[in-house]
Write a protein that holds these residues in place. Structure first.
Motif, PDB file in Angstrom:
ATOM      1  N   ALA A 166       0.842  -1.196   0.000  1.00 32.86           N
ATOM      2  CA  ALA A 166       0.000   0.000   0.000  1.00 32.86           C
ATOM      3  C   ALA A 166       0.878   1.247   0.000  1.00 32.86           C
ATOM      4  O   ALA A 166       1.986   1.248   0.535  1.00 32.86           O
ATOM      5  N   VAL A 167       0.382   2.299  -0.595  1.00 33.17           N
ATOM      6  CA  VAL A 167       1.067   3.591  -0.554  1.00 33.17           C
ATOM      7  C   VAL A 167       0.454   4.381   0.597  1.00 33.17           C
ATOM      8  O   VAL A 167      -0.759   4.472   0.720  1.00 33.17           O
ATOM      9  N   VAL A 168       1.311   4.917   1.448  1.00 34.50           N
ATOM     10  CA  VAL A 168       0.868   5.711   2.593  1.00 34.50           C
ATOM     11  C   VAL A 168       1.649   7.024   2.618  1.00 34.50           C
ATOM     12  O   VAL A 168       2.666   7.160   1.949  1.00 34.50           O
ATOM     13  N   LYS A 169       1.165   7.965   3.412  1.00 32.34           N
ATOM     14  CA  LYS A 169       1.868   9.239   3.567  1.00 32.34           C
ATOM     15  C   LYS A 169       2.604   9.241   4.888  1.00 32.34           C
ATOM     16  O   LYS A 169       2.032   8.952   5.936  1.00 32.34           O
ATOM     17  N   ASP A 170       3.896   9.540   4.843  1.00 32.06           N
ATOM     18  CA  ASP A 170       4.715   9.728   6.035  1.00 32.06           C
ATOM     19  C   ASP A 170       4.453  11.158   6.491  1.00 32.06           C
ATOM     20  O   ASP A 170       4.838  12.117   5.821  1.00 32.06           O
ATOM     21  N   LEU A 171       3.766  11.304   7.611  1.00 37.28           N
ATOM     22  CA  LEU A 171       3.353  12.623   8.071  1.00 37.28           C
ATOM     23  C   LEU A 171       4.528  13.488   8.502  1.00 37.28           C
ATOM     24  O   LEU A 171       4.541  14.696   8.267  1.00 37.28           O
ATOM     25  N   LYS A 172       5.532  12.905   9.128  1.00 39.25           N
ATOM     26  CA  LYS A 172       6.679  13.682   9.594  1.00 39.25           C
ATOM     27  C   LYS A 172       7.551  14.134   8.426  1.00 39.25           C
ATOM     28  O   LYS A 172       7.963  15.279   8.356  1.00 39.25           O
ATOM     29  N   GLY A 173       7.825  13.217   7.514  1.00 39.76           N
ATOM     30  CA  GLY A 173       8.675  13.538   6.373  1.00 39.76           C
ATOM     31  C   GLY A 173       7.922  14.176   5.216  1.00 39.76           C
ATOM     32  O   GLY A 173       8.518  14.610   4.249  1.00 39.76           O
ATOM     33  N   ASN A 174       6.570  14.197   5.326  1.00 36.32           N
ATOM     34  CA  ASN A 174       5.710  14.766   4.293  1.00 36.32           C
ATOM     35  C   ASN A 174       6.037  14.192   2.912  1.00 36.32           C
ATOM     36  O   ASN A 174       6.237  14.923   1.942  1.00 36.32           O
ATOM     37  N   ARG A 175       6.141  12.845   2.869  1.00 41.01           N
ATOM     38  CA  ARG A 175       6.393  12.166   1.601  1.00 41.01           C
ATOM     39  C   ARG A 175       5.610  10.867   1.579  1.00 41.01           C
ATOM     40  O   ARG A 175       5.106  10.403   2.595  1.00 41.01           O
ATOM     41  N   PHE A 176       5.526  10.280   0.410  1.00 38.11           N
ATOM     42  CA  PHE A 176       4.769   9.056   0.227  1.00 38.11           C
ATOM     43  C   PHE A 176       5.717   7.873   0.129  1.00 38.11           C
ATOM     44  O   PHE A 176       6.823   8.006  -0.382  1.00 38.11           O
ATOM     45  N   GLY A 177       5.258   6.718   0.600  1.00 39.45           N
ATOM     46  CA  GLY A 177       6.066   5.517   0.525  1.00 39.45           C
ATOM     47  C   GLY A 177       5.208   4.279   0.396  1.00 39.45           C
ATOM     48  O   GLY A 177       4.034   4.277   0.766  1.00 39.45           O
ATOM     49  N   VAL A 178       5.820   3.236  -0.132  1.00 43.82           N
ATOM     50  CA  VAL A 178       5.162   1.933  -0.261  1.00 43.82           C
ATOM     51  C   VAL A 178       5.515   1.114   0.976  1.00 43.82           C
ATOM     52  O   VAL A 178       6.691   1.023   1.353  1.00 43.82           O
ATOM     53  N   VAL A 179       4.525   0.509   1.594  1.00 43.54           N
ATOM     54  CA  VAL A 179       4.744  -0.313   2.782  1.00 43.54           C
ATOM     55  C   VAL A 179       5.444  -1.599   2.366  1.00 43.54           C
ATOM     56  O   VAL A 179       4.954  -2.349   1.516  1.00 43.54           O
ATOM     57  N   MET A 180       6.617  -1.821   2.966  1.00 44.62           N
ATOM     58  CA  MET A 180       7.401  -3.007   2.651  1.00 44.62           C
ATOM     59  C   MET A 180       7.284  -4.079   3.729  1.00 44.62           C
ATOM     60  O   MET A 180       7.298  -5.262   3.429  1.00 44.62           O
ATOM     61  N   ALA A 181       7.198  -3.660   4.994  1.00 42.98           N
ATOM     62  CA  ALA A 181       7.149  -4.619   6.108  1.00 42.98           C
ATOM     63  C   ALA A 181       6.843  -3.876   7.398  1.00 42.98           C
ATOM     64  O   ALA A 181       6.913  -2.651   7.464  1.00 42.98           O
ATOM     65  N   THR A 182       6.509  -4.658   8.407  1.00 39.52           N
ATOM     66  CA  THR A 182       6.403  -4.149   9.771  1.00 39.52           C
ATOM     67  C   THR A 182       7.377  -4.958  10.609  1.00 39.52           C
ATOM     68  O   THR A 182       7.239  -6.170  10.725  1.00 39.52           O
ATOM     69  N   ILE A 183       8.381  -4.288  11.157  1.00 36.39           N
ATOM     70  CA  ILE A 183       9.423  -4.970  11.922  1.00 36.39           C
ATOM     71  C   ILE A 183       9.650  -4.217  13.225  1.00 36.39           C
ATOM     72  O   ILE A 183       9.887  -3.006  13.201  1.00 36.39           O
ATOM     73  N   GLY A 184       9.567  -4.921  14.330  1.00 32.07           N
ATOM     74  CA  GLY A 184       9.819  -4.299  15.622  1.00 32.07           C
ATOM     75  C   GLY A 184       8.875  -3.163  15.945  1.00 32.07           C
ATOM     76  O   GLY A 184       9.260  -2.215  16.602  1.00 32.07           O
ATOM     77  N   GLY A 185       7.660  -3.237  15.430  1.00 33.81           N
ATOM     78  CA  GLY A 185       6.680  -2.197  15.698  1.00 33.81           C
ATOM     79  C   GLY A 185       6.788  -0.986  14.789  1.00 33.81           C
ATOM     80  O   GLY A 185       6.004  -0.048  14.910  1.00 33.81           O
ATOM     81  N   LEU A 186       7.759  -0.977  13.882  1.00 36.96           N
ATOM     82  CA  LEU A 186       7.915   0.130  12.943  1.00 36.96           C
ATOM     83  C   LEU A 186       7.502  -0.310  11.542  1.00 36.96           C
ATOM     84  O   LEU A 186       7.633  -1.479  11.182  1.00 36.96           O
ATOM     85  N   ILE A 187       7.023   0.642  10.768  1.00 35.97           N
ATOM     86  CA  ILE A 187       6.625   0.378   9.393  1.00 35.97           C
ATOM     87  C   ILE A 187       7.790   0.759   8.487  1.00 35.97           C
ATOM     88  O   ILE A 187       8.320   1.863   8.573  1.00 35.97           O
ATOM     89  N   GLN A 188       8.200  -0.167   7.634  1.00 36.73           N
ATOM     90  CA  GLN A 188       9.257   0.115   6.667  1.00 36.73           C
ATOM     91  C   GLN A 188       8.620   0.573   5.362  1.00 36.73           C
ATOM     92  O   GLN A 188       7.751  -0.110   4.819  1.00 36.73           O
ATOM     93  N   LEU A 189       9.067   1.727   4.884  1.00 31.43           N
ATOM     94  CA  LEU A 189       8.572   2.302   3.640  1.00 31.43           C
ATOM     95  C   LEU A 189       9.726   2.468   2.662  1.00 31.43           C
ATOM     96  O   LEU A 189      10.876   2.590   3.073  1.00 31.43           O
ATOM     97  N   ARG A 190       9.405   2.480   1.393  1.00 33.26           N
ATOM     98  CA  ARG A 190      10.389   2.836   0.376  1.00 33.26           C
ATOM     99  C   ARG A 190       9.704   3.783  -0.596  1.00 33.26           C
ATOM    100  O   ARG A 190       8.488   3.772  -0.743  1.00 33.26           O
ATOM    101  N   PRO A 191      10.461   4.633  -1.266  1.00 30.01           N
ATOM    102  CA  PRO A 191       9.861   5.565  -2.215  1.00 30.01           C
ATOM    103  C   PRO A 191       9.063   4.833  -3.294  1.00 30.01           C
ATOM    104  O   PRO A 191       9.407   3.710  -3.674  1.00 30.01           O
TER     105      PRO A 191
END
Length: 76
Positions: free
Chosen positions: A13-38
């Motif tokens: 899924a494509v989501v918006k990173d609110l802090k970085g004000n950019r969009f990313g594709v969800v790659m994984a959830t590891i250790g409670g964090l969401i990994q995104l890539r451009p």
């Protein structure tokens, strides 16, 4: 995720990173964090689940189309 949503975003899924004000594709959830890539590829980054915003289908399509158009202008 923002808006009090309790579900994790789906992989791909494509989501918006609110802090970085950019969009990313969800790659994984590891250790409670969401990994995104451009959307156009590149180095991934991590965000907290409450630091992202899910997009509507229309918004996601707009972001993906903008990335494809940018790639075509670069000739990649």
């Amino acid at each position: 995720m923002a808006n009090n949503q309790q579900t994790e975003p789906r992989i791909g899924a494509v989501v918006k990173d609110l802090k970085g004000n950019r969009f990313g594709v969800v790659m994984a959830t590891i250790g409670g964090l969401i990994q995104l890539r451009p959307v156009s590829g590149g180095l991934s980054w991590e965000v907290a689940p409450d630091g992202i915003e899910a997009l509507s289908s229309r918004q996601e399509l707009t972001v993906r189309l903008a990335a494809l158009n940018a790639e075509s202008r670069r000739g990649t």
